[in-house]
Design an enzyme around this catalytic site. Structure first.
Site: not given
Ligand code: HBI
Ligand code: FE
Length: 288
Positions: A128, A174
């Site tokens: 991530h 994000e």
């Protein structure tokens, strides 16, 4: 250290700024293979769904062969925009995280998800952080934005408004979308490190897609354990940088006086690009 629910990283020997040695030689062949599988799956989606700036950064990093050595990637990144990567054991307290960003250092978790977490995990792992966040740090405007954002952390902490500032990160770092001549593209780390959410954020009829507005984002809450119900859309990274150059103090005062907006809602004044039908939660319930 604030209590993150059952942290899984090894926080027993880290520096005062939460950094650790990555110990790149310690990764197993199985972990490198897992990285290659995750990377190949995501890289296939970039051409169709990702912003060109993200694709360019990914190409420069060229990290498909295995878990990257942060020192090697840092050397390449610092030549481009002066950013460096530091290894951390996992999530770190907000203020420490902001402080790293303010010093043009991006904290990258040193462990990789387990084989049974391929599609979803709660805490950010190295895939991530590295695959999702590092490519855009090669873009000069976004690189400056991320440092400017980090610099806002200290003021937010003093004012007790870190929760409001974190919403800006959640929605615009994000899970951000950007309008291009070829339609909407994803640039957010949270979606681009997830095969399912990459497609969902661009193609699904369920979520709302609203034009970016700083105050609106600051008023909007979010859930951390499911796809977003609303995505915000930039016209450019300059737009995000210019908005963040503003003095946030008056904005914090305004936002604190108004009710929070839940992520499923569209309110008066929203510039709606696509109005979602909210069908995801029903589909998810039906599939459960
Ligand atoms: N810690 N390692 C790490 N990585 C993050 O992305 C991170 C964090 N701590 C706090 C945090 N993110 C969020 O609160 C940000 O939105 C600030
Ligand atoms: Fe992240």
């Amino acid at each position: 250290m604030e209590s993150y629910p059952n942290l899984r990283g090894d926080y027993s020997h880290m520096a005062a700024d939460y950094t650790i040695a990555q110990d790149w030689a310690n990764y197993t062949e199985k972990e490198h293979a897992r990285w290659r599988m995750l990377y190949a799956r995501q890289a296939k989606l970039l051409k169709r769904f990702a912003a060109q700036e993200f694709i360019d950064g990914t190409a420069t990093l060229d990290a498909g062969d295995g878990i990257p050595d942060l020192e090697v990637a840092s050397a390449r990144l610092s030549r481009a925009t002066g950013w460096r990567l530091v290894a951390v054991p996992g999530l770190i307290p907000e203020m420490d995280f902001f402080a790293h960003l303010a010093r043009r250092q991006f904290p990258v978790t040193n462990w990789i998800r387990k084989a049974d977490e391929i599609d979803y995990l709660v805490e950010p792992d190295i895939f991530h952080d590295f695959f999702g966040h590092v490519p855009l740090l090669f873009n000069p405007v976004f690189a400056d934005y991320m440092q400017l954002y980090g610099e806002k952390g200290a003021e937010a902490n003093e004012r007790g408004t870190a929760k409001i500032l974190v919403r800006l990160y959640w929605y615009m770092v994000e899970f951000g979308l950007i309008r291009t001549d070829n339609g909407l593209k994803a640039y957010g780390a949270g979606m681009l490190s997830s095969a399912a959410e990459t497609k969902f954020s661009i193609e699904d009829k369920s979520p709302n897609r609203l034009r970016f507005d700083l105050k609106r984002v600051m008023r909007t809450s979010y859930k951390i354990d499911d796809f977003q119900e609303t995505y915000f859309v930039l016209d450019s990274f300059d737009e995000l940088f210019e908005a963040t150059r503003r003095d946030f103090a008056p904005l914090y005062d305004l936002v604190q006086r108004q009710p929070e907006i839940t992520p499923d809602r569209v309110v008066a004044g929203d510039r709606v690009i696509t109005l979602g039908d909210g069908s995801w939660k029903h589909r998810r319930a039906a599939a459960a």
